[in-house]
Design an enzyme around this catalytic site. Structure first.
Site, mmCIF file in Angstrom:
data_model
loop_
_atom_site.group_PDB
_atom_site.id
_atom_site.type_symbol
_atom_site.label_atom_id
_atom_site.label_comp_id
_atom_site.label_asym_id
_atom_site.label_seq_id
_atom_site.Cartn_x
_atom_site.Cartn_y
_atom_site.Cartn_z
ATOM 1 N N ASP A 10 0.343 -1.432 -0.058
ATOM 2 C CA ASP A 10 -0.154 0.216 0.043
ATOM 3 C C ASP A 10 0.870 1.005 0.344
ATOM 4 O OD1 ASP A 10 0.532 0.170 2.663
ATOM 5 O OD2 ASP A 10 -1.174 0.242 3.304
ATOM 6 N N CYS A 69 3.151 -3.523 4.212
ATOM 7 C CA CYS A 69 2.014 -2.406 4.683
ATOM 8 C C CYS A 69 2.802 -1.479 5.819
ATOM 9 C CB CYS A 69 0.692 -2.107 4.951
ATOM 10 S SG CYS A 69 0.886 -3.675 6.301
ATOM 11 N N THR A 71 2.790 -2.311 8.913
ATOM 12 C CA THR A 71 3.146 -3.190 9.681
ATOM 13 C C THR A 71 3.246 -4.348 9.446
ATOM 14 O OG1 THR A 71 0.172 -3.643 10.088
ATOM 15 C CG2 THR A 71 1.535 -1.631 11.591
ATOM 16 N N HIS A 102 9.393 -24.507 9.105
ATOM 17 C CA HIS A 102 8.237 -24.997 10.450
ATOM 18 C C HIS A 102 7.403 -25.175 9.262
ATOM 19 C CE1 HIS A 102 10.181 -25.856 13.668
ATOM 20 N NE2 HIS A 102 11.229 -26.582 12.744
ATOM 21 N N HIS A 137 6.443 -31.360 9.640
ATOM 22 C CA HIS A 137 5.815 -30.332 9.476
ATOM 23 C C HIS A 137 5.176 -30.420 8.513
ATOM 24 C CE1 HIS A 137 7.983 -28.664 11.969
ATOM 25 N NE2 HIS A 137 9.613 -28.636 11.823
#
Ligand code: RB5
Length: 154
Positions: A10, A69, A71, A102, A137
């Site tokens: 963004d 973005c 965060t 993982h 995994h």
């Protein structure tokens, strides 16, 4: 065929997107930029950009994705709505490494307002260089797939 990586951000992540795109090109990956354009003056909505990239991961058109973005969190929440997407919000070496080893993460989400840009490039480098470990995994990822099959239309 070269590995295809999509990248999107963004407005908060557009400068970091530019830097990461250049860096990933130097690693000889095919980079597809989904916007927002670095010279755009607009404030845009992260779900729009996460969705177009995540749809192409889900549909098998991309091998990996980078979503940025402020965060990294909004991008991550949106991308994980798409079947087959394993988006990981990454902020240090440990989370970069483990999300590949993982979780076989196919999208890395970064916070441009939370990370030094040079450090973000280092984390992308580590993320791309870390293989999935498989073994136990794999069975856990299969369980995620089963949940998707129950909940998703596709
Ligand atoms: C935009 O101001 C900001 O909310 C966005 O970049 C992101 O951090 C959302 O998760």
């Amino acid at each position: 065929m070269a590995t295809k990586i999509g990248i999107a951000s963004d407005h908060a992540g557009k400068e970091l997107k530019q830097l990461i795109a250049e860096f990933v090109k130097m690693k000889n990956f095919d980079v597809i930029d989904y916007g927002v354009a670095v010279d755009s003056e607009k404030s845009v909505d992260y779900p729009d950009y996460a969705a177009i990239l995540a749809a192409d991961i889900s549909g098998g058109k991309l091998d990996f994705g980078v979503l940025i973005c402020g965060t990294g969190i909004g991008m991550c929440i949106t991308a994980n709505k798409f079947p087959g997407v394993r988006a990981a919000s990454v902020w240090d070496e440990f989370t970069a490494k483990m999300s590949r080893a993982h979780n076989d993460a196919n999208i890395i989400c970064l916070g441009a307002r939370a990370l030094n840009h040079h450090r973000a490039a280092e984390l992308v480098n580590l993320w791309l260089d870390t293989p999935f470990e498989g073994n136990r995994h794999k069975a856990r990822l299969e369980k995620i797939r089963e949940i998707e099959k129950k909940l998703c239309v596709r």
